[in-house]
Design a protein around this motif. Structure first.
Motif, PDB file in Angstrom:
ATOM      1  N   LEU A  95       0.833  -1.196   0.000  1.00 26.98           N
ATOM      2  CA  LEU A  95       0.000   0.000   0.000  1.00 26.98           C
ATOM      3  C   LEU A  95       0.871   1.250   0.000  1.00 26.98           C
ATOM      4  N   ARG A  96       2.032   1.202   0.644  1.00 20.23           N
ATOM      5  CA  ARG A  96       2.934   2.350   0.645  1.00 20.23           C
ATOM      6  C   ARG A  96       3.378   2.691  -0.787  1.00 20.23           C
ATOM      7  N   GLN A 102       0.189   7.182  -6.449  1.00 18.46           N
ATOM      8  CA  GLN A 102      -1.044   7.937  -6.656  1.00 18.46           C
ATOM      9  C   GLN A 102      -1.221   9.126  -5.711  1.00 18.46           C
ATOM     10  N   LYS A 103      -0.317   9.271  -4.754  1.00 15.67           N
ATOM     11  CA  LYS A 103      -0.400  10.326  -3.736  1.00 15.67           C
ATOM     12  C   LYS A 103      -1.529  10.040  -2.748  1.00 15.67           C
ATOM     13  N   SER A 104      -2.775   9.995  -3.235  1.00 13.67           N
ATOM     14  CA  SER A 104      -3.916   9.647  -2.394  1.00 13.67           C
ATOM     15  C   SER A 104      -4.829   8.728  -3.180  1.00 13.67           C
ATOM     16  N   LEU A 105      -5.777   8.081  -2.491  1.00 17.27           N
ATOM     17  CA  LEU A 105      -6.681   7.130  -3.123  1.00 17.27           C
ATOM     18  C   LEU A 105      -8.100   7.686  -3.168  1.00 17.27           C
ATOM     19  N   THR A 106      -8.905   7.105  -4.034  1.00 16.68           N
ATOM     20  CA  THR A 106     -10.312   7.482  -4.080  1.00 16.68           C
ATOM     21  C   THR A 106     -11.030   6.877  -2.880  1.00 16.68           C
ATOM     22  N   ASP A 133       1.770  -3.474  14.591  1.00 22.16           N
ATOM     23  CA  ASP A 133       2.645  -2.795  13.622  1.00 22.16           C
ATOM     24  C   ASP A 133       1.892  -2.565  12.324  1.00 22.16           C
ATOM     25  N   LEU A 134       0.628  -2.143  12.430  1.00 20.02           N
ATOM     26  CA  LEU A 134      -0.193  -1.905  11.255  1.00 20.02           C
ATOM     27  C   LEU A 134       0.263  -0.617  10.568  1.00 20.02           C
ATOM     28  N   LYS A 135       0.603  -0.708   9.286  1.00 16.16           N
ATOM     29  CA  LYS A 135       1.059   0.447   8.499  1.00 16.16           C
ATOM     30  C   LYS A 135       0.991   0.056   7.031  1.00 16.16           C
ATOM     31  N   PRO A 136       1.024   1.023   6.111  1.00 16.91           N
ATOM     32  CA  PRO A 136       0.893   0.703   4.678  1.00 16.91           C
ATOM     33  C   PRO A 136       1.951  -0.262   4.171  1.00 16.91           C
ATOM     34  N   GLU A 137       3.138  -0.270   4.789  1.00 12.41           N
ATOM     35  CA  GLU A 137       4.191  -1.173   4.326  1.00 12.41           C
ATOM     36  C   GLU A 137       3.811  -2.640   4.536  1.00 12.41           C
TER      37      GLU A 137
END
Length: 645
Positions: A95-96, A102-106, A133-137
């Motif tokens: 997700l990172r 995309q910078k940001s998502l819809t 340890d929840l994060k976009p990575e």
């Protein structure tokens, strides 16, 4: 580690990623013949019992979970001085990486990813596991559309949630207030991290930033997360409420776990009325701000800083200490007034003319610089499908600098240009570098073991491994079960090697099973069985043979016309002549024992009524059946004899 094999089973092929605790490799599971991801702890950390314990803890935590939105863990062990973990291999981006692109998502993208993350997190919470340890990575977006949550390296049981005396765990940007202030984490801490992540998906930025980690941690502990709609038009009121609810500073005001937050988000995605969807929210969320949270606009802040004040109605008023400025002295007479006015106008005219002239020069210079001069931008040309030299020439013509790198492509032949980075049409400063992808053709993927599988299983495996199933080009009779794959061939009809082109066509040769059993059947019955099995009977290819077990005229077996027999081929039948008959030799006049030996040598079983003690005095006079007649081998022949004393 590349090229080594762990525990004689996991052959390391290439590196996928590097983390703070471990390196992740792509490997082949030689036992189950599948690709897996192997996470190998860094060698310098393996000597630390705490790190090793945390690493093994990840295996136990993840192995307890089984959910479509969680990365599966298959095995864990220690070999070559390294502690390792074997996981499901998932060709994907994180997700990172998507946020970087995309910078940001819809809103729809954010809700789809958020729902998948909450579903996996809810499964962990139901099993008593807190991710921590929840994060976009740690959110994987697979190439086939699956969304999975991984990396349970910091996970612990809910009953063991205190971290007192240890460094704060997890990424600082997603730490809940209770972890910052008290070092305690439970399921609601994961919910807080999800809220921060949802805010980032909608707005493209984190709610709290700072130059030092402690600055960010302080904001988590003492500030409220703002509504994402203040930064993004994608955020609906329902998504605002979800972010505000999940990021409350007090854990008691958040959802109890990911399951409760998932119920709310699912209701929003289904488009249920907001009134029903928000019943789960605390009653104190969504109201108007209290007077203590009134925000001053910039003009008011500057006015306060200058020592001014606001009236009750909100209008600006000077402070009591301010006094009106004294008026400038005015010439007493009309002549002085006229002279002063004219001088003032002249000064204004000169300054206006100078300003206009400067602006014209500056505007012209800026226009030239950015329009045709060195500061102008040029568009990146399209190069897809062109020869590499032609592509580089096009880029040079735009006064850009080409830089070649290699990448795979299904459509563009090897050696030609595939694309540029940045993409076609992007406007860049002259002299900027443009990366040109040189096609290496399709990716070369590892070929799985297909021979020996049932045909449906083989077709499914071919598709799942990135290849294309062609057709069954042949069915052969063999000792393998019907439908078993005997060979896998490439588009040219050759056998497959260790690797093959992505989306390459694979044809199969499968078993038609064994020959039908025709032994003992009549030729007509045997021919019918052959037709049922897909074979043609050609009587001209029939043969005959003696058989001690199959009666004369019946079928002994099938006569194939080639080493490989396929469905639709022609075969013959072997017809029995019955047992083979042999001439009975004439032994009359010979000593009895010699006569019996002659008959035995001819393949018969001789017998006599003369006792053994008298055989040396006896002579054979004939046989029953008589000499010259025919009998099958092994038949009993009675020897007639006389005794002379």
């Amino acid at each position: 580690m590349i090229g080594q094999t762990l525990d004689g089973r996991y052959a390391i092929r290439s590196r996928i990623a590097r983390g703070g605790m471990a390196m992740v490799y792509l490997a082949n599971d030689l036992r189950l013949e599948r690709r897996v991801a192997v996470k190998v702890m860094h060698e310098h950390l393996a000597e630390d019992d705490n790190f090793t314990r945390r690493f093994e803890q990840e295996a136990r935590s993840a192995a307890r979970l089984s959910h479509p939105n969680l990365v599966n863990v298959f095995d864990q062990g220690h070999d070559l001085g390294r502690t390792y973990l074997v996981m499901e291999y998932l060709p994907s981006i994180t997700l990172r990486e998507l946020l970087k692109q995309q910078k940001s998502l819809t809103a729809e993208q954010s809700m789809e990813i958020g729902e998948a993350v909450l579903a996996g997190l809810a499964a962990a919470h139901r099993a008593g596991i807190v991710h921590r340890d929840l994060k976009p990575e740690n959110v994987m977006l697979a190439d086939d559309g699956r969304i999975k949550l991984g990396d349970f390296g910091l996970a612990r049981a809910v009953s063991a949630n205190t971290t007192t005396g240890q460094a704060l765990l997890g990424t600082i940007a997603y730490l809940s207030p209770e972890l910052v202030t008290r070092g305690v984490a439970d399921a609601r801490s994961d919910v807080y991290a999800f809220g921060i992540m949802l805010y980032e998906m909608l707005t493209g930025e984190q709610p709290f930033t700072g130059e030092q980690p402690m600055q960010i941690a302080y904001q988590h502990a003492h500030s409220e997360v703002p509504a994402p709609s203040l930064r993004s038009t994608e955020a609906s009121p329902e998504l605002d409420q979800l972010v505000l609810w999940t990021t409350q500073r007090e854990p008691e005001q958040r959802p109890l776990d990911a399951g409760e937050a998932l119920d709310f988000l699912s209701a929003v995605r289904r488009g249920e009325p907001g009134e029903n969807a928000t019943r789960v929210l605390p009653s104190d969320l969504g109201g108007t701000p209290t007077p203590s949270t009134t925000v001053l606009d910039r003009v008011q802040q500057e006015a306060l800083a200058a020592g001014s004040a606001f009236t009750d109605g909100g209008s600006f008023a000077g402070t009591a200490e301010q006094t009106p400025a004294a008026d400038p002295p005015v010439p007493a007479g009309p002549i002085e007034l006229a002279a002063a006015s004219a001088a003032k106008r002249r000064r204004r005219g000169v300054w206006a003319a100078l300003i206009v002239a400067v602006l014209v020069v500056v505007a012209g210079g800026i226009g030239w610089w950015f329009g045709q001069g060195p500061g102008s931008k040029v568009a990146v040309p399209g190069v897809a499908g062109q020869d590499l030299a032609a592509a580089e020439s096009l880029i040079n013509e735009q006064q850009l600098v080409p830089e070649v790198f290699e990448c795979s492509s299904l459509e563009i032949p090897a050696g030609k240009a595939v694309r540029t980075e940045p993409g076609e049409g992007t406007r860049l400063d002259r002299g900027a570098t443009v990366r040109v992808c040189k096609s290496t053709g399709p990716r070369q993927l590892a070929v799985p073991t297909i021979v020996g599988l049932a045909q449906p299983k083989a077709q499914e495996l071919i598709g799942s491994q990135g290849f294309t199933f062609g057709k069954v080009i042949e069915e052969r009779f063999s000792d393998q079960q019907k439908g078993t794959v005997l060979a896998a061939l490439d588009a040219d009809g050759n056998g497959l090697g260790e690797t093959y082109s992505e989306k390459g066509r694979i044809d199969l040769i499968v078993s038609a099973g064994g020959f039908p059993d025709v032994t003992g059947s009549s030729p007509e019955q045997a021919a019918s069985k052959l037709r049922e099995a897909g074979l043609e009977h050609a009587p001209e290819h029939n043969t005959e043979a003696y058989s001690d077990t199959v009666k004369k005229g019946s079928v002994i077996g099938i006569v194939p016309l080639s080493e490989t027999v396929r469905v639709g081929d022609t075969v013959g039948l072997q017809i029995s002549l019955g047992p083979e008959l042999f001439d009975i030799p004439d032994v009359a006049g010979k000593p009895l024992q010699e006569a019996m030996n002659i008959l035995s040598g001819a393949g018969f079983k001789p017998s006599t009524l003369v006792p053994d003690a008298l055989r040396d005095f006896a002579k054979a006079t004939g046989t029953d059946p008589g000499a010259g007649k025919r009998a099958p081998k092994g038949a009993e022949i009675r020897v007639k004899s006389t005794i002379s004393l």
